[in-house]
Design an enzyme around this catalytic site. Structure first.
Site, PDB file in Angstrom:
ATOM      1  N   GLU A  19       0.817  -1.212   0.000  1.00  0.00           N
ATOM      2  CA  GLU A  19       0.000   0.000   0.000  1.00  0.00           C
ATOM      3  C   GLU A  19       0.853   1.264   0.000  1.00  0.00           C
ATOM      4  O   GLU A  19       0.531   2.254  -0.658  1.00  0.00           O
ATOM      5  CB  GLU A  19      -0.931  -0.032   1.224  1.00  0.00           C
ATOM      6  CG  GLU A  19      -1.790   1.203   1.444  1.00  0.00           C
ATOM      7  CD  GLU A  19      -2.710   1.489   0.267  1.00  0.00           C
ATOM      8  OE1 GLU A  19      -2.265   2.232  -0.638  1.00  0.00           O
ATOM      9  OE2 GLU A  19      -3.845   1.005   0.238  1.00  0.00           O
ATOM     10  N   LEU A  50      -1.791   6.579   2.677  1.00  0.00           N
ATOM     11  CA  LEU A  50      -3.143   6.782   2.130  1.00  0.00           C
ATOM     12  C   LEU A  50      -3.675   5.488   1.519  1.00  0.00           C
ATOM     13  O   LEU A  50      -2.926   4.763   0.870  1.00  0.00           O
ATOM     14  CB  LEU A  50      -3.108   7.838   1.015  1.00  0.00           C
ATOM     15  CG  LEU A  50      -2.846   9.281   1.415  1.00  0.00           C
ATOM     16  CD1 LEU A  50      -2.845  10.156   0.156  1.00  0.00           C
ATOM     17  CD2 LEU A  50      -3.905   9.776   2.384  1.00  0.00           C
ATOM     18  N   ASP A 100       9.985   8.745 -10.203  1.00  0.00           N
ATOM     19  CA  ASP A 100       9.279   8.194  -9.045  1.00  0.00           C
ATOM     20  C   ASP A 100       7.758   8.190  -9.291  1.00  0.00           C
ATOM     21  O   ASP A 100       7.066   7.231  -8.953  1.00  0.00           O
ATOM     22  CB  ASP A 100       9.634   9.051  -7.817  1.00  0.00           C
ATOM     23  CG  ASP A 100       9.147   8.416  -6.551  1.00  0.00           C
ATOM     24  OD1 ASP A 100       9.515   7.258  -6.296  1.00  0.00           O
ATOM     25  OD2 ASP A 100       8.350   9.066  -5.831  1.00  0.00           O
ATOM     26  N   LYS A 151       4.915   5.094  -9.687  1.00  0.00           N
ATOM     27  CA  LYS A 151       3.660   5.006  -8.925  1.00  0.00           C
ATOM     28  C   LYS A 151       2.456   4.810  -9.845  1.00  0.00           C
ATOM     29  O   LYS A 151       1.595   3.971  -9.571  1.00  0.00           O
ATOM     30  CB  LYS A 151       3.487   6.261  -8.065  1.00  0.00           C
ATOM     31  CG  LYS A 151       4.474   6.315  -6.915  1.00  0.00           C
ATOM     32  CD  LYS A 151       4.373   7.624  -6.164  1.00  0.00           C
ATOM     33  CE  LYS A 151       5.374   7.654  -5.018  1.00  0.00           C
ATOM     34  NZ  LYS A 151       5.504   8.994  -4.446  1.00  0.00           N
TER      35      LYS A 151
END
Ligand code: ADP
Ligand code: ASP
Ligand code: MG
Length: 815
Positions: free
Chosen positions: A607, A614, A679, A683
């Protein structure tokens, strides 16, 4: 008459013999008591060693004899007042001389027969019981010593002789009729043939001696005094949570002992059960503890369907199979007869319903003779290829759950298999006794401890579940995680029934494992005292500990660590990670990890790879699992870039803002990882993959705002210089946005199987416009959330929130 048996540990030292005397003295007056003593602990093993050395012609047997002598003489010196010592010592020396002569003889001929070994072994009990009798006499009790060899008659199966009950009962009754003493002290374990040859009753056989005497004398009760407070729900050396069973039926006790509960020697129960004499197992070192009362089934009962769990190690499985067996009677009869001829004890039998094969479990020690006997019995069929040569598998163990009430309970076996399955314990064979008092499973020997513990947890510890956490990386995020785990420990126990223990930790320098668990108040000292770090060794140790409900937590950013997840998952060990590498490198690797997790029933949770703590990925998973379809994802996913653009306001240069972000720990050591958008690409890649799309990093378009020279600068310092060189470029980006009343945000987008990242000017009416500080935001537009996207928003970076995200994943994996 009451019969009391004291085990090896109870007889093991002067202090414990004192304690035994106290227990005997506290028995109610006016009764008659028979006390059966084991050898002092360790002495039987030493006697065997002594005999074997002498038989092999090795002179060291003398050293072992000397050890045996000094243990007894030291005990006498502490146990008795000086005034009586010399008489007792000379008696003991006399017996030891006989033993020595015996061993010398064996040494001369260079051979140890079963007959001689029994003679040698008998000295353990002969000596200990003599000492106890003398001690009772010196305490003023009316005690006599009696040689059990004059009471118990057996056949000449040396080492494991069978009792002739008729002769034994007769001799015993006769002897006691003539005696007036109150206390009779007898050596356990030893007996004799009708010709007076010394025999023994099998290892652990002193319990049996006591039961034989109790039955012969119709005793009121048989006490077994040992070093644990009763028969326990499992072997306490294997399962630390084991608890004593207050009441248990003869049948259950017999099953448990047959399947390895060493606290009582299996043959012990039969003679007393026949006479309905209760057996009370008591702890010499905690005599006030209730212990276990073994008696007829109609006594007080317990609530669990399962009464206890036990295990036998060193098992070999024999499988006879072949098409020639189907429908033809007599194969199993011949198999068992072949085993019987070789005196191979069959512990477990299972047959496939197709009759195509039959499998039996035996002690590994009998493996070779069993193989020879069976193959020779079936040589003709093997020649004709109607059956296969006997298949032998070693290094197996049997674990059995036992309970009279299992037959009235549904779901016991389901619960058993589920507990084992969840923990990756492979079951090789299953047998359920026809009385349904016992379900046995055969598993690999390396899994025994874990199996006993998970079964124990499933049947006795509900709802408390132990979770074993191994943490790699104890820096910012890892440190916070340990703090949170420590703080929440009691809460998790009370509210979720989870006993979360951190069992191993590692950073790049050191690694440490706790015996039980690492003390979280002081994990730094534990780590300092650990050994040099080595990820392969860390992983190996985790696997070899083979603890139930294990979770490996990766708080590093290391490629090497990400490369070993598969090994954990394959062993049923869950992986929780904030390291993005595994999920954002090759699709094939990501997919293989997900598949392994499914196959081996482990969790693979990450997660925190997107938006720190979050619930970005969980929300996405929930949508998809419930049948929704993701149409687009729009997100600001870089806390660092958000910080940079939120602070890139009038006055500050772009370089200064980036430097400040780095100093505050909001960027990677090389800020380009964040500024280049790589980065963020990782994601959005992970979100796309979790939406069900097979995508690689190269498939994502990156509209980088960084000039090429800055991106490709040879060092971080050179990169910063380039930011100054291109100051106007950055300024103009901002001024243009300002002029339109917009704000700069680095946005990731996914739609129709395509993804891109890049800097965008965001208008005031867009949900991204007011994104403050290092917050992240994700907009999911799906079939269900079509008109208005589902929004997840909040702090998307920082050690605290990342740690809490990992924490939540650990709990999720455990449940
Ligand atoms: P003694 O020398 O008193 O006869 P044993 O060593 O033969 O004692 O048996 C006691 C030991 O049995 C205990 O110390 C314990 O380690 C072991 N044990 C194995 N299974 C069980 C069980 N289910 N309950 C209690 N003890 C068990
Ligand atoms: N001393 C014997 C043994 O160690 C018998 C017993 O202790 O019960 O096996
Ligand atoms: Mg014993």
């Amino acid at each position: 008459m009451q019969v009391l048996k004291f085990g090896g540990t109870s007889m093991g030292s002067a202090q414990s013999i004192e304690q035994v005397c106290n227990i005997i003295r506290n028995k109610k007056p006016n009764g008659r008591f028979t006390i059966v003593a084991s050898a002092m602990s360790g002495i039987t093993d030493k006697l065997i060693q002594c005999g074997q050395l002498a038989g092999q012609g090795q002179e060291q047997y003398r050293n072992v004899l000397a050890e045996i002598e000094s243990k007894h003489l030291d005990t006498i010196r502490t146990l008795f007042p000086i005034t009586v010592q010399s008489g007792i010592i000379s008696q003991v020396k006399k017996r030891l001389n006989t033993l020595e002569t015996l061993c010398d003889g064996i040494f001369q001929v260079g051979e140890l027969s079963a007959r001689s070994l029994d003679k040698i072994m008998s000295f353990g009990e002969l000596l200990s019981s003599y000492l106890l009798a003398e001690k009772l006499k010196s305490a003023g009790l009316n005690a006599v010593w009696k040689d059990s060899r004059e009471l118990i008659v057996t056949d000449n199966n040396f080492g494991n002789a069978a009792v002739n009950f008729l002769a034994t009962n007769h001799q015993t009754a006769q002897y006691y009729q003539q005696q007036t003493a109150d206390f009779f002290v007898l050596p356990g374990f030893v007996a004799a043939t009708s010709d007076g040859e010394t025999t023994t009753l099998g290892r652990g056989g002193s319990d049996y001696t006591a039961a034989i005497i109790a039955a012969a004398l119709h005793a009121e009760v048989l006490d077994i005094w040992t070093d644990v407070s009763g028969m326990m729900t499992a072997d306490p050396r294997m399962v630390s949570q084991a608890i004593p069973i207050p009441h248990i039926s003869y049948e259950e006790a017999m099953e448990l002992s047959h399947f390895g509960a060493k606290v009582i020697y299996p043959p012990t129960i039969q003679p007393v059960m026949d006479k309905r004499i209760p057996i009370w197992i008591k702890n010499t070192f905690a005599p006030d503890d209730y212990g276990t009362l073994i008696r007829s089934q109609d006594g007080e009962t317990h609530v669990h369907p399962v009464t206890g769990i036990s295990g036998i190690q060193k098992i070999a499985l024999l499988t006879l199979e072949g098409s020639g067996m189907v429908g033809i009677p007599g194969f199993s009869k011949r198999l068992f007869e072949a085993l019987l001829t070789e005196r191979v004890n069959v512990i477990l039998i299972t047959q496939s319903s197709s009759e195509h094969s039959i499998t039996v479990g035996i002690h590994e020690a009998d493996m070779l003779k069993a193989k020879t006997a069976v193959d020779s019995e079936f040589s003709q069929e093997i020649l004709e290829k109607r059956i296969e040569p006997l298949i032998v598998e070693r290094d197996m163990s049997i674990v059995a759950v036992v309970g009279d009430k299992m037959k009235n309970h549904h779901g016991t076996s389901g619960k058993l298999f589920a507990a084992l399955g969840r923990n990756g314990v492979n079951i090789r064979a299953i047998a359920q006794g026809s009385t349904e008092k016992n379900i046995s499973v055969v598993i690999n020997k390396g899994d025994v401890k874990k199996a006993l513990n998970v079964i124990h947890e499933a049947f006795f510890e509900e709802p408390l579940k132990q979770v074993n956490v191994f943490i790699a990386g104890v820096g910012n995020v890892g440190g916070k995680l340990l703090e949170q785990l420590n703080q929440q420990h009691q809460f998790l126990m009370n509210e979720l029934g989870l006993h979360v223990r951190v069992t191993g930790i590692a950073n790049s320098r050191n690694m440490a494992f706790g015996h039980e668990a690492i003390n979280l108040h002081d994990w730094k000292s534990a780590l300092d005292a650990g050994e040099p770090s080595d990820m392969a060794a860390f992983a190996q140790k985790i696997k070899s500990l083979n603890l139930r409900n294990s979770v490996f937590v990766d708080n590093t950013a290391s490629k090497d660590v990400a490369a070993i997840y598969g090994e954990f998952l394959q062993h049923g060990i869950s992986v929780v990670t904030c390291n993005k590498i595994a999920c954002s490198s090759d699709y094939a690797y990501y997919k293989s990890l997900k598949d392994l997790a499914r196959k081996y029933n482990a969790s693979f949770l990450f997660e925190t790879n997107v938006g720190a703590g979050l619930p970005v990925i969980n929300t996405l998973n929930d949508l998809i699992r419930s049948g929704d379809k993701v149409n687009s994802i729009e997100a600001v996913l870089s806390g660092s870039l958000n910080f940079v653009f939120n602070n890139f306001v009038n006055g500050a240069s772009f370089r200064e803002v980036v430097k400040a972000a780095q100093d505050e720990g909001y960027t990677e050591p090389d800020p380009r990882i964040d500024l280049s958008g790589v980065d963020v690409m990782r994601k959005i890649l992970i979100l796309a993959r979790e939406s069900g799309v097979q995508m690689e990093l190269e498939d994502i378009t990156n509209h980088s705002f960084l000039p090429k020279e800055a991106l490709e600068a040879p060092s971080v310092d050179a990169f910063y210089e380039q930011l100054d060189v291109h100051a106007d470029h950055f300024l103009s980006l901002r001024e243009k946005a300002d002029a339109d009343g917009k704000r700069l945000k680095f946005v990731a987008r996914y739609e129709n199987g395509k993804a891109s990242v890049g800097l965008q000017s965001i208008a005031p009416d867009h949900p991204f416009f007011k994104l403050e500080g290092k917050d992240n935001i994700v907009l999911y537009t799906t079939n269900r959330y079509a008109a208005q996207p589902l929004i997840v928003k909040g702090a998307g970076a920082g050690a605290d929130v990342t740690a809490s995200g990992i924490f939540a994943d650990i709990i999720r994996s455990a449940r």
